[in-house]
Design a protein around this motif. Structure first.
Motif, PDB file in Angstrom:
ATOM      1  N   ASP A  55       4.399  -0.873  10.537  1.00 14.28           N
ATOM      2  CA  ASP A  55       5.783  -0.466  10.256  1.00 14.28           C
ATOM      3  C   ASP A  55       6.689  -1.691  10.131  1.00 14.28           C
ATOM      4  N   ALA A  56       6.538  -2.633  11.063  1.00 17.96           N
ATOM      5  CA  ALA A  56       7.341  -3.863  11.033  1.00 17.96           C
ATOM      6  C   ALA A  56       7.057  -4.651   9.761  1.00 17.96           C
ATOM      7  N   THR A  57       5.806  -4.701   9.356  1.00 13.72           N
ATOM      8  CA  THR A  57       5.446  -5.414   8.128  1.00 13.72           C
ATOM      9  C   THR A  57       6.144  -4.785   6.936  1.00 13.72           C
ATOM     10  N   GLY A  58       6.143  -3.473   6.875  1.00 11.73           N
ATOM     11  CA  GLY A  58       6.817  -2.783   5.776  1.00 11.73           C
ATOM     12  C   GLY A  58       8.312  -3.045   5.752  1.00 11.73           C
ATOM     13  N   ARG A  59       8.942  -2.980   6.921  1.00 12.54           N
ATOM     14  CA  ARG A  59      10.394  -3.224   6.995  1.00 12.54           C
ATOM     15  C   ARG A  59      10.737  -4.655   6.603  1.00 12.54           C
ATOM     16  N   LEU A  60       9.987  -5.601   7.141  1.00 12.66           N
ATOM     17  CA  LEU A  60      10.268  -7.007   6.841  1.00 12.66           C
ATOM     18  C   LEU A  60       9.975  -7.340   5.383  1.00 12.66           C
ATOM     19  N   ALA A  97      -2.157  -6.226   3.349  1.00 13.49           N
ATOM     20  CA  ALA A  97      -3.057  -5.292   2.676  1.00 13.49           C
ATOM     21  C   ALA A  97      -3.145  -3.980   3.443  1.00 13.49           C
ATOM     22  N   ASP A  98      -3.284  -4.051   4.759  1.00 16.76           N
ATOM     23  CA  ASP A  98      -3.352  -2.825   5.556  1.00 16.76           C
ATOM     24  C   ASP A  98      -2.042  -2.048   5.493  1.00 16.76           C
ATOM     25  N   ALA A  99      -0.910  -2.757   5.499  1.00 22.71           N
ATOM     26  CA  ALA A  99       0.388  -2.074   5.396  1.00 22.71           C
ATOM     27  C   ALA A  99       0.492  -1.352   4.055  1.00 22.71           C
ATOM     28  N   LEU A 100      -0.025  -1.965   3.016  1.00 21.27           N
ATOM     29  CA  LEU A 100      -0.019  -1.333   1.696  1.00 21.27           C
ATOM     30  C   LEU A 100      -0.934  -0.107   1.694  1.00 21.27           C
ATOM     31  N   ILE A 101      -2.098  -0.250   2.266  1.00 22.45           N
ATOM     32  CA  ILE A 101      -3.062   0.850   2.335  1.00 22.45           C
ATOM     33  C   ILE A 101      -2.481   2.036   3.100  1.00 22.45           C
ATOM     34  N   GLU A 102      -1.721   1.753   4.161  1.00 22.07           N
ATOM     35  CA  GLU A 102      -1.140   2.812   5.003  1.00 22.07           C
ATOM     36  C   GLU A 102       0.201   3.321   4.477  1.00 22.07           C
ATOM     37  N   PRO A 134       5.603   2.561  -0.610  1.00 26.30           N
ATOM     38  CA  PRO A 134       5.238   3.976  -0.632  1.00 26.30           C
ATOM     39  C   PRO A 134       5.397   4.608  -2.015  1.00 26.30           C
ATOM     40  N   ASP A 135       6.253   4.052  -2.840  1.00 26.96           N
ATOM     41  CA  ASP A 135       6.463   4.583  -4.192  1.00 26.96           C
ATOM     42  C   ASP A 135       5.909   3.613  -5.232  1.00 26.96           C
ATOM     43  N   HIS A 136       4.645   3.168  -5.028  1.00 31.94           N
ATOM     44  CA  HIS A 136       4.081   2.208  -5.964  1.00 31.94           C
ATOM     45  C   HIS A 136       4.035   2.800  -7.376  1.00 31.94           C
ATOM     46  N   PRO A 137       4.155   1.929  -8.371  1.00 32.17           N
ATOM     47  CA  PRO A 137       4.217   2.403  -9.759  1.00 32.17           C
ATOM     48  C   PRO A 137       2.975   3.185 -10.176  1.00 32.17           C
ATOM     49  N   VAL A 138       3.189   4.275 -10.882  1.00 31.50           N
ATOM     50  CA  VAL A 138       2.092   5.067 -11.432  1.00 31.50           C
ATOM     51  C   VAL A 138       2.290   5.182 -12.941  1.00 31.50           C
ATOM     52  N   VAL A 139       1.198   5.412 -13.636  1.00 28.16           N
ATOM     53  CA  VAL A 139       1.259   5.550 -15.087  1.00 28.16           C
ATOM     54  C   VAL A 139       1.913   6.887 -15.427  1.00 28.16           C
ATOM     55  N   PRO A 140       3.018   6.841 -16.171  1.00 29.63           N
ATOM     56  CA  PRO A 140       3.648   8.106 -16.560  1.00 29.63           C
ATOM     57  C   PRO A 140       2.793   8.834 -17.600  1.00 29.63           C
ATOM     58  N   ASP A 141       3.132  10.066 -17.891  1.00 33.76           N
ATOM     59  CA  ASP A 141       2.419  10.825 -18.917  1.00 33.76           C
ATOM     60  C   ASP A 141       3.449  11.489 -19.824  1.00 33.76           C
ATOM     61  N   THR A 142       3.884  10.729 -20.832  1.00 34.11           N
ATOM     62  CA  THR A 142       4.865  11.248 -21.795  1.00 34.11           C
ATOM     63  C   THR A 142       4.197  11.760 -23.064  1.00 34.11           C
ATOM     64  N   THR A 192     -11.931  -2.744  -1.547  1.00 33.21           N
ATOM     65  CA  THR A 192     -12.280  -1.345  -1.815  1.00 33.21           C
ATOM     66  C   THR A 192     -11.193  -0.414  -1.288  1.00 33.21           C
ATOM     67  N   ARG A 193     -10.714  -0.674  -0.063  1.00 32.18           N
ATOM     68  CA  ARG A 193      -9.676   0.166   0.521  1.00 32.18           C
ATOM     69  C   ARG A 193      -8.369   0.073  -0.257  1.00 32.18           C
ATOM     70  N   LEU A 194      -8.024  -1.132  -0.737  1.00 31.20           N
ATOM     71  CA  LEU A 194      -6.815  -1.285  -1.551  1.00 31.20           C
ATOM     72  C   LEU A 194      -6.923  -0.463  -2.834  1.00 31.20           C
ATOM     73  N   ASN A 195      -8.045  -0.576  -3.498  1.00 25.82           N
ATOM     74  CA  ASN A 195      -8.252   0.169  -4.742  1.00 25.82           C
ATOM     75  C   ASN A 195      -8.178   1.671  -4.494  1.00 25.82           C
ATOM     76  N   ASP A 196      -8.811   2.120  -3.417  1.00 28.84           N
ATOM     77  CA  ASP A 196      -8.782   3.552  -3.096  1.00 28.84           C
ATOM     78  C   ASP A 196      -7.375   4.018  -2.721  1.00 28.84           C
ATOM     79  N   ALA A 197      -6.686   3.220  -1.894  1.00 29.72           N
ATOM     80  CA  ALA A 197      -5.362   3.625  -1.420  1.00 29.72           C
ATOM     81  C   ALA A 197      -4.340   3.645  -2.552  1.00 29.72           C
ATOM     82  N   LEU A 198      -4.377   2.632  -3.390  1.00 31.92           N
ATOM     83  CA  LEU A 198      -3.424   2.584  -4.500  1.00 31.92           C
ATOM     84  C   LEU A 198      -3.822   3.525  -5.620  1.00 31.92           C
ATOM     85  N   GLY A 199      -5.106   3.844  -5.672  1.00 30.48           N
ATOM     86  CA  GLY A 199      -5.581   4.770  -6.691  1.00 30.48           C
ATOM     87  C   GLY A 199      -5.471   4.223  -8.103  1.00 30.48           C
TER      88      GLY A 199
END
Length: 192
Positions: free
Chosen positions: A24-29, A66-71, A76-84, A126-133
């Protein structure tokens, strides 16, 4: 008797509460200071734990990030590919959002950090790829575009996605000012 049965490891017992406080602290900072100004000392102070506690869980700042990103504590709102319905425009928009993210002051070290963490541990990669999808969601979007006839039926989807993400990673590692049309040029190069 197995080595772990009945034998307590040396050092303090790991606390899930302390681990989550660190993430949590990592995310805030990260949100207020960016990656480059993020320190283990700062994270420890913000989380109310010692540096030693952090190093019991993670080997480096990159691994904590990396763990903060995975969690979902970091982006939390990482970019996703839109579908227009326009795959070219959608990929350019997505790639531009990634370029913009790392171009924000203090964020230029983020991709380097994640690459370093993945190099330290294949599990983190592997965990980063899975978490970010990234691979799954971009592949799904590309497959939909192939099915809709927007892309060639014989497009090697996995290799295309790897090239797209790899192009972004290489761009990020160069540490240069982004050209205004870098996202469009990368997508155009891969689609031609």
């Amino acid at each position: 008797m197995p080595a772990s049965a009945g034998v307590r490891r040396r050092g303090a017992v790991r606390s899930e509460e302390a681990r989550m406080a660190v993430l949590d602290a990592t995310g805030r900072l990260f949100a207020t200071q960016g990656y480059d100004h993020l320190t283990i000392e700062g994270i420890a102070a913000q989380a109310g734990v010692s540096k030693q506690t952090i190093y019991r869980w993670w080997s480096s700042k990159s691994a904590v990030v990396a763990d903060a990103l995975i969690e979902d504590k970091l982006l939390p709102d990482h970019p996703v590919v839109p579908d227009t319905g326009d795959i070219r425009a959608d990929l350019i928009a997505w790639m531009q959002s990634l370029v913009d993210l790392v171009a924000e002051p203090g964020n230029d070290g983020l991709v380097r950090s994640l690459v370093a963490a993945a190099c330290e541990s294949p599990d983190i990669g592997t965990r980063l790829n899975d978490a970010l999808g990234i691979t799954a969601t971009v592949s799904t979007r590309i497959e939909a575009a192939v099915a809709a006839g927007q892309l060639p039926a014989d497009l090697p989807v996995t290799e295309f996605v790897r090239a797209l993400v790899g192009g972004f990673v290489l761009y990020s590692l160069e540490r240069t000012e982004p050209a205004p049309d870098v996202a469009e040029r990368l997508v155009r190069a891969l689609l031609h």
